[in-house]
Motif scaffolding. Structure first.
Motif, PDB file in Angstrom:
ATOM      1  N   GLU A 197      22.325  58.461  52.288  1.00  0.00           N
ATOM      2  CA  GLU A 197      22.300  57.419  52.342  1.00  0.00           C
ATOM      3  C   GLU A 197      22.792  57.341  53.972  1.00  0.00           C
ATOM      4  O   GLU A 197      23.519  56.883  54.173  1.00  0.00           O
ATOM      5  N   ARG A 198      21.975  54.945  53.947  1.00  0.00           N
ATOM      6  CA  ARG A 198      22.378  54.599  55.489  1.00  0.00           C
ATOM      7  C   ARG A 198      22.975  54.309  54.699  1.00  0.00           C
ATOM      8  O   ARG A 198      23.571  53.908  54.732  1.00  0.00           O
ATOM      9  N   HIS A 199      24.007  55.033  57.065  1.00  0.00           N
ATOM     10  CA  HIS A 199      25.331  53.537  56.671  1.00  0.00           C
ATOM     11  C   HIS A 199      24.835  52.205  57.191  1.00  0.00           C
ATOM     12  O   HIS A 199      23.517  51.239  57.528  1.00  0.00           O
ATOM     13  N   GLN A 200      25.769  51.179  57.581  1.00  0.00           N
ATOM     14  CA  GLN A 200      25.680  49.969  57.707  1.00  0.00           C
ATOM     15  C   GLN A 200      24.929  49.883  59.427  1.00  0.00           C
ATOM     16  O   GLN A 200      25.502  50.077  59.710  1.00  0.00           O
ATOM     17  N   ALA A 226      23.863  45.545  63.156  1.00  0.00           N
ATOM     18  CA  ALA A 226      24.007  44.481  63.445  1.00  0.00           C
ATOM     19  C   ALA A 226      24.887  43.706  62.121  1.00  0.00           C
ATOM     20  O   ALA A 226      25.000  41.916  62.033  1.00  0.00           O
ATOM     21  N   ARG A 227      25.096  44.646  61.159  1.00  0.00           N
ATOM     22  CA  ARG A 227      25.868  43.622  59.380  1.00  0.00           C
ATOM     23  C   ARG A 227      26.672  44.380  59.147  1.00  0.00           C
ATOM     24  O   ARG A 227      27.640  44.356  58.669  1.00  0.00           O
ATOM     25  N   LYS A 228      27.627  44.846  60.949  1.00  0.00           N
ATOM     26  CA  LYS A 228      29.064  44.936  60.761  1.00  0.00           C
ATOM     27  C   LYS A 228      30.231  45.053  60.178  1.00  0.00           C
ATOM     28  O   LYS A 228      31.116  45.127  60.027  1.00  0.00           O
ATOM     29  N   HIS A 229      29.851  43.654  61.198  1.00  0.00           N
ATOM     30  CA  HIS A 229      30.768  42.298  60.125  1.00  0.00           C
ATOM     31  C   HIS A 229      31.099  41.679  59.277  1.00  0.00           C
ATOM     32  O   HIS A 229      32.106  41.648  58.390  1.00  0.00           O
ATOM     33  N   LEU A 230      30.012  42.290  58.693  1.00  0.00           N
ATOM     34  CA  LEU A 230      29.667  42.709  56.657  1.00  0.00           C
ATOM     35  C   LEU A 230      30.151  43.696  56.193  1.00  0.00           C
ATOM     36  O   LEU A 230      30.797  43.474  54.870  1.00  0.00           O
ATOM     37  N   LEU A 255      32.109  47.452  55.599  1.00  0.00           N
ATOM     38  CA  LEU A 255      30.827  48.806  54.815  1.00  0.00           C
ATOM     39  C   LEU A 255      29.555  48.497  53.937  1.00  0.00           C
ATOM     40  O   LEU A 255      29.785  47.899  52.988  1.00  0.00           O
ATOM     41  N   LEU A 256      29.100  49.088  53.979  1.00  0.00           N
ATOM     42  CA  LEU A 256      27.397  49.382  52.831  1.00  0.00           C
ATOM     43  C   LEU A 256      27.759  50.414  51.663  1.00  0.00           C
ATOM     44  O   LEU A 256      28.544  50.955  51.792  1.00  0.00           O
ATOM     45  N   GLU A 257      27.539  49.008  50.335  1.00  0.00           N
ATOM     46  CA  GLU A 257      27.823  49.700  48.839  1.00  0.00           C
ATOM     47  C   GLU A 257      26.694  49.899  48.813  1.00  0.00           C
ATOM     48  O   GLU A 257      26.172  50.470  49.334  1.00  0.00           O
ATOM     49  N   LYS A 258      27.887  51.687  48.264  1.00  0.00           N
ATOM     50  CA  LYS A 258      26.581  53.206  48.074  1.00  0.00           C
ATOM     51  C   LYS A 258      26.784  53.078  46.502  1.00  0.00           C
ATOM     52  O   LYS A 258      27.002  52.367  45.953  1.00  0.00           O
ATOM     53  N   LYS A 259      25.735  53.965  46.312  1.00  0.00           N
ATOM     54  CA  LYS A 259      25.093  54.302  44.577  1.00  0.00           C
ATOM     55  C   LYS A 259      26.451  54.114  44.015  1.00  0.00           C
ATOM     56  O   LYS A 259      26.461  53.370  42.833  1.00  0.00           O
ATOM     57  N   THR A 260      27.624  55.128  44.015  1.00  0.00           N
ATOM     58  CA  THR A 260      28.645  55.221  43.358  1.00  0.00           C
ATOM     59  C   THR A 260      29.229  54.674  43.306  1.00  0.00           C
ATOM     60  O   THR A 260      30.374  53.637  42.676  1.00  0.00           O
ATOM     61  N   ASP A 261      29.180  52.880  44.247  1.00  0.00           N
ATOM     62  CA  ASP A 261      30.430  52.344  44.832  1.00  0.00           C
ATOM     63  C   ASP A 261      29.921  50.964  43.155  1.00  0.00           C
ATOM     64  O   ASP A 261      30.569  50.448  42.390  1.00  0.00           O
ATOM     65  N   TYR A 262      28.601  51.171  43.112  1.00  0.00           N
ATOM     66  CA  TYR A 262      27.698  49.996  42.435  1.00  0.00           C
ATOM     67  C   TYR A 262      27.495  50.344  41.432  1.00  0.00           C
ATOM     68  O   TYR A 262      27.982  49.886  40.511  1.00  0.00           O
TER      69      TYR A 262
END
Length: 251
Positions: A17-20, A23-27, A29-36
């Motif tokens: 799974e791709r990382h954040q 340009a969006r690092k200030h938001l 960590l990117l939510e992964k499927k397990t987190d969702y």
């Protein structure tokens, strides 16, 4: 497994799974499927709970009553349990569970005798001086302005505040006081204060044993009664419960 399958598995690409993006690092960590999946499950569980509570609220009978309502209150929209007052102290529970009435009565008798012995040593003169009291004298109107209390009691003015051990002037001349230094007076005062503290503890202990004895005796009478008695007053840490027994006619 054939060599061809092994070779295909070795060259198989691992999909990650791709990382954040940068340009969006200030938001964060990117939510992964397990987190969702965890977030979605928690959301649906809460929704089901709210649905059940909403249904119970709609189906609730406004005239419904259950006994727990007596022991709880809703204050400012929050539910609070009423704190019940303990009927027995920890010491009372321990003695009531491990000892019988005869032992309690014996210990109480011992404490009463010690209290009597200590009171006979102290004579309780200090307590007598601290208790309020009044003494009324009846005099004529012309004697009110010039009334001399020390002269009336025939004692020294410095002794007027005493209620006990207040000798007359004739007896003061006969008294021969021993020579006592200040250190001896302080030691005697400390010894007397120590005895007073012990007496106070003995009195509290005797009262505690009396309450325990009363509770145990009442419990025994309630258990042996043919007709169930009515409780008039609930017991507390300092008082035994009060019961009203029905009159049973003897043959």
């Amino acid at each position: 497994m054939s060599s061809w399958k092994k070779a295909a598995k070795a060259h198989q690409k691992t999909h990650r799974e791709r990382h954040q993006p940068e340009a969006r690092k200030h938001l964060g960590l990117l939510e992964k499927k397990t987190d969702y999946k965890k977030r979605a499950k928690d959301y649906h569980d809460k929704g089901k709970t709210l649905k059940i509570l909403r249904k119970r609220t709609l189906d609730k009978n406004p005239d419904e009553f259950y006994f727990h309502m007596i022991n709880s209150r809703v204050k400012n929209g929050e539910h609070h349990e009423l704190v019940k007052e303990e009927e027995h102290t920890s010491e009372q529970k321990k003695l009531m569970q491990t000892q019988d009435v005869k032992y309690i009565n014996m210990k109480r008798t011992m404490e009463s005798r010690r209290i009597t012995r200590l009171q006979s040593e102290l004579h309780m003169t200090d307590i007598a001086e601290s208790t309020p009291n009044t003494h009324t004298f009846f005099v004529d109107e012309d004697e009110v302005e010039n009334f001399d209390l020390a002269k009336r009691l025939d004692t020294h003015p410095a002794l007027l505040g005493r209620k006990s051990n207040r000798p007359r002037l004739a007896d003061l001349d006969k008294i021969q006081l021993p020579d006592v230094d200040e250190k001896t007076i302080q030691n005697l005062k400390k010894k007397k204060d120590k005895v007073y503290k012990e007496l106070s503890k003995r009195i509290d202990r005797e009262k505690e044993l009396m309450v325990i004895q009363q509770k145990m005796e009442i419990k025994k009478h309630v258990q042996s009664a043919k007709l169930k008695p009515k409780r008039v007053k609930k017991g507390s840490k300092s008082n035994a419960p009060v019961y009203e027994f029905q009159y049973v006619r003897k043959k």
